[in-house]
Design a protein around this motif. Structure first.
Motif, PDB file in Angstrom:
ATOM      1  N   GLU A 287       0.854  -1.195   0.000  1.00 10.33           N
ATOM      2  CA  GLU A 287       0.000   0.000   0.000  1.00 10.33           C
ATOM      3  C   GLU A 287       0.885   1.239   0.000  1.00 10.33           C
ATOM      4  N   PHE A 290      -1.993   5.367   1.129  1.00  9.55           N
ATOM      5  CA  PHE A 290      -3.376   4.995   1.417  1.00  9.55           C
ATOM      6  C   PHE A 290      -4.134   4.520   0.177  1.00  9.55           C
ATOM      7  N   GLY A 291      -3.428   3.859  -0.722  1.00  4.80           N
ATOM      8  CA  GLY A 291      -4.064   3.313  -1.906  1.00  4.80           C
ATOM      9  C   GLY A 291      -4.299   4.315  -3.011  1.00  4.80           C
ATOM     10  N   VAL A 318      -2.924  -2.567  -3.020  1.00  2.83           N
ATOM     11  CA  VAL A 318      -4.051  -1.719  -2.634  1.00  2.83           C
ATOM     12  C   VAL A 318      -4.012  -0.489  -3.521  1.00  2.83           C
ATOM     13  N   ASN A 320      -6.763   2.426  -5.446  1.00  5.68           N
ATOM     14  CA  ASN A 320      -8.160   2.878  -5.524  1.00  5.68           C
ATOM     15  C   ASN A 320      -8.576   3.378  -6.902  1.00  5.68           C
ATOM     16  N   LYS A 333      -9.265  -2.550  -3.607  1.00  6.66           N
ATOM     17  CA  LYS A 333      -9.474  -1.176  -3.174  1.00  6.66           C
ATOM     18  C   LYS A 333      -9.418  -1.091  -1.652  1.00  6.66           C
ATOM     19  N   ARG A 334      -8.931   0.033  -1.182  1.00  5.98           N
ATOM     20  CA  ARG A 334      -8.847   0.251   0.263  1.00  5.98           C
ATOM     21  C   ARG A 334     -10.248   0.261   0.868  1.00  5.98           C
ATOM     22  N   PHE A 335     -10.399  -0.449   1.975  1.00 11.02           N
ATOM     23  CA  PHE A 335     -11.655  -0.574   2.721  1.00 11.02           C
ATOM     24  C   PHE A 335     -12.723  -1.370   1.980  1.00 11.02           C
ATOM     25  N   TYR A 339     -10.003  -5.939   1.053  1.00  8.92           N
ATOM     26  CA  TYR A 339      -8.954  -5.272   1.828  1.00  8.92           C
ATOM     27  C   TYR A 339      -8.857  -5.897   3.224  1.00  8.92           C
ATOM     28  N   PHE A 351       3.959  -1.076   3.707  1.00  7.42           N
ATOM     29  CA  PHE A 351       3.251   0.198   3.653  1.00  7.42           C
ATOM     30  C   PHE A 351       4.264   1.345   3.673  1.00  7.42           C
ATOM     31  N   GLN A 355      -0.829   2.370   8.919  1.00  4.95           N
ATOM     32  CA  GLN A 355      -1.910   1.437   8.666  1.00  4.95           C
ATOM     33  C   GLN A 355      -3.153   1.861   9.455  1.00  4.95           C
TER      34      GLN A 355
END
Length: 644
Positions: A287, A290-291, A318, A320, A333-335, A339, A351, A355
């Motif tokens: 990641e 944050f993607g 990751v 988006n 995708k993040r979340f 994920y 990362f 995180q």
């Protein structure tokens, strides 16, 4: 946690900070004005009121004050003298003092007694005194942040201490008791089920029962539904029934949350299903920012692994947005639900930023934190005051950094700084940054030609890269950031457009904030271009301010300008620097658009002027960089010595 005081979740209404004064006057806007103090005669209208109407007005003022200073405050600890000024004579006449035997809740009986003994209040909207918030819950916790197993005992003692100072049938007693009811139903009751500490089901439970049994029947009777059931079970000291009621209530709340929120549903599966599945020893999740992009050190570590060990690992990225990522991999995708699934199952996590706070590190997990720059601006525990949009910054970073196994340092300065500012005591990889490998690649000139072609930039134009940082105080609300461009791009096009083009690269927080469509052919907003290292390669001059980009760009030994129009504010108020920017950076500080333009026109002279300082800077911050950082990191973290 079991050591939490009786505060969190027990507020009757939303918390709101304000400055109040108690003990002298009342303000008509919020409380009341004394008619004799009104110079314009506006208080004369009160003389037209009947005694009954005056009494109703007086009671309304008192109720408003009680609401602001008691009911509206968050929890019991929120009943505080903070933001309140008292008249000295009022305190002396009524012999008001803080009970010295109390550590955490001494404000409560003091303020409640003060309110009991006055009917005069004034709300002040101006800041008369300023309290600085240092907010270091790890090294220098405030009383509210201290974890003390004896706090609950004081929470009980302060109840009895306070009610001794209040009339049994008074409105203040009613409001005070109501906050304890609220605490029990919102904070204490869930502990009956969730806590591993039996005290919440035994002695603490009995203590709360004794308190509630002494409250007025009217207050108990007005409770509704769940609150009424759980309070009646408490009064009967029936722990088994209380436990059944709480289980049903919490289960219903969880189901409702799961059905209403995809994140809640995913997190439920993460905790109750995904984490129970075995770790995949050969899965790696990457990641970056944050993607938001395929970039930075995670990108170069991934490409080294995928190129040299294509069948050894399964790679998960990751990301988006739709992005071209080479080699065989899986994109999530993040979340998203995926994920949560892959965070639970991947052995390796790579990362370049923090995180999510809910991530649980499993036994066997290996967390590689690459971070994303040599710091000029102070970080985490080196910062005195937090001005960012996230007040719990230090607390969260401390928790997150406990889970990092490896942290990459690009130079000796960063290694020392990271250990201190993150309080990091595990393995520091002193390898240089993998993201800077491209700056030392033998085919970097050919790569630069391809990047220019990709961006549609003419080969005969020199390139200026402007990469300002984001300011900590530039936000609308938590997670909502803003940025104001201070460089006059129209003037730059007029003066430099025949020879140069300008690439604008803002912080990823504010990538959408700048529109340069009216400067087509001169200015390009490349804030969403994934890899800034590729932009370094094609740039002839860098303009920045307090961003860490200049540490990386120095690897190319190309000229830099520092557009520091707000130097004093940023250095002295917002963040602070690790070294003297005016004496140590490898280029001049300029403060206006005119100075920027003049410096660019005389860039060769400036390069000669700063050559010695540049050499010293390079020696200090770039000596570890040799184009092989990715290889060194992979061998250290993944235990690979030779290609298979």
């Amino acid at each position: 946690t079991d050591n939490d005081d009786a505060n969190d979740g027990s507020d009757d209404t939303a918390e709101e900070d304000s400055d109040e004064a108690s003990g002298k006057k009342k303000n008509r806007d919020d409380f009341e004005d004394d008619s004799e103090d009104s110079e314009d005669g506006s208080g004369d209208e009160e003389h037209d009121l009947t005694p009954e109407e005056l009494e109703n007005l007086r009671q309304a003022v008192i109720r408003k004050a009680y609401h602001e200073l008691v009911s509206k405050r968050k929890g019991i600890r929120g009943i505080s003298v903070l933001n309140i000024l008292f008249k000295r004579s009022f305190l002396e006449e009524n012999r008001l003092h803080f009970p010295e035997e109390l550590t955490y809740f001494s404000d409560v009986p003091f303020l409640m007694e003060a309110l009991e003994k006055t009917e005069k209040f004034q709300k002040c909207y101006a800041a008369l005194y300023v309290k600085r918030k240092h907010n270091d819950p790890v090294n220098f916790p405030s009383l509210s942040q201290v974890r003390d197993p004896n706090r609950f005992d004081e929470f009980i003692r302060v109840y009895y201490c306070t009610i001794q100072k209040l009339a049994k049938d008074s409105e203040l007693r009613y409001r005070f008791d109501k906050k304890y009811i609220s605490y029990y139903t919102k904070t204490f009751a869930p502990k009956i089920k969730r806590s591993s500490n039996d005290a919440w089901r035994q002695e603490h439970f009995i203590q709360m029962s004794d308190i509630v049994r002494g409250m007025s029947p009217e207050l108990i009777h007005e409770q509704k539904r769940y609150k009424k059931r759980i309070i009646k079970a408490l009064m009967k000291k029936d722990i088994e029934k209380s436990l059944r009621i709480v289980k049903v209530h919490l289960g219903y709340k969880k189901l409702k949350k799961i059905f209403r929120s995809k994140k809640a549903f995913s997190k439920f599966l993460y905790i109750h299903s995904f984490l129970k599945k075995p770790l995949k020893e050969d899965w790696i999740i990457f990641e970056s920012f944050f993607g938001k992009s395929y970039s930075d050190s995670p990108k170069y570590i991934y490409e080294y692994l995928a190129k040299n060990y294509p069948d050894k690992y399964r790679f998960i990225w990751v990301i988006n947005k739709k992005t071209e990522i080479p080699y065989k991999h899986k994109e999530i995708k993040r979340f998203s639900l995926a994920y949560y699934y892959y965070l639970a199952r991947c052995k390796y996590l790579v990362f370049n930023g923090r995180q999510p706070v809910w991530v649980i590190k499993r036994e066997g997990n290996i967390f590689l934190q690459t971070w994303h720059g040599t710091p000029l601006k102070k970080l985490v525990f080196d910062i005195d005051d937090i001005n960012s949009a996230t007040p719990k910054y230090k607390q969260q970073v401390y928790k997150q950094s406990r889970e990092w196994d490896y942290l990459i340092a690009p130079n000796a300065f960063s290694s020392e700084t990271f250990r201190r500012c993150f309080m990091f005591d595990k393995t520091m990889l002193e390898t240089g940054y993998p993201r800077n490998d491209i700056l030392h690649a033998p085919d970097r000139k050919q790569i630069a030609v391809q990047i220019k072609r990709k961006l549609g930039i003419s080969g005969d134009k020199k390139i200026i890269l402007y990469a300002p940082t984001w300011r900590d105080d530039e936000f609308y609300a938590k997670g909502q950031y803003k940025f104001e461009l201070h460089l006059n791009l129209d003037m730059m096009r007029q003066e430099l457009g025949n020879e140069y083009v300008l690439l604008l690269r803002t912080h990823y927080f504010i990538a959408d904030s700048i529109d340069v469509s009216h400067l087509k052919g001169f200015a390009y907003n490349v804030s969403k271009y994934d890899d800034i290292s590729e932009l370094y390669l094609i740039s002839d001059i860098l303009i920045t301010d307090y961003s860490s980009v200049f540490f990386d760009y120095a690897n190319l030994k190309r000229p830099m300008l520092f557009f520091t129009y707000d130097l004093e504010k940023y250095r002295d108020v917002l963040r602070g620097f690790y070294f003297d920017i005016e004496k140590e950076v490898p280029g001049p500080l300029v403060y206006t658009s005119e100075e920027v333009i003049d410096a660019i026109k005389n860039i060769e002279e400036i390069s000669k002027q700063y050559s010695q300082r540049y050499d010293e800077f390079y020696h200090r911050f770039c000596e570890w960089e040799d184009g092989h950082a990715s290889e060194k990191v992979v061998k250290s973290v993944f235990g690979i010595e030779d290609k298979e």
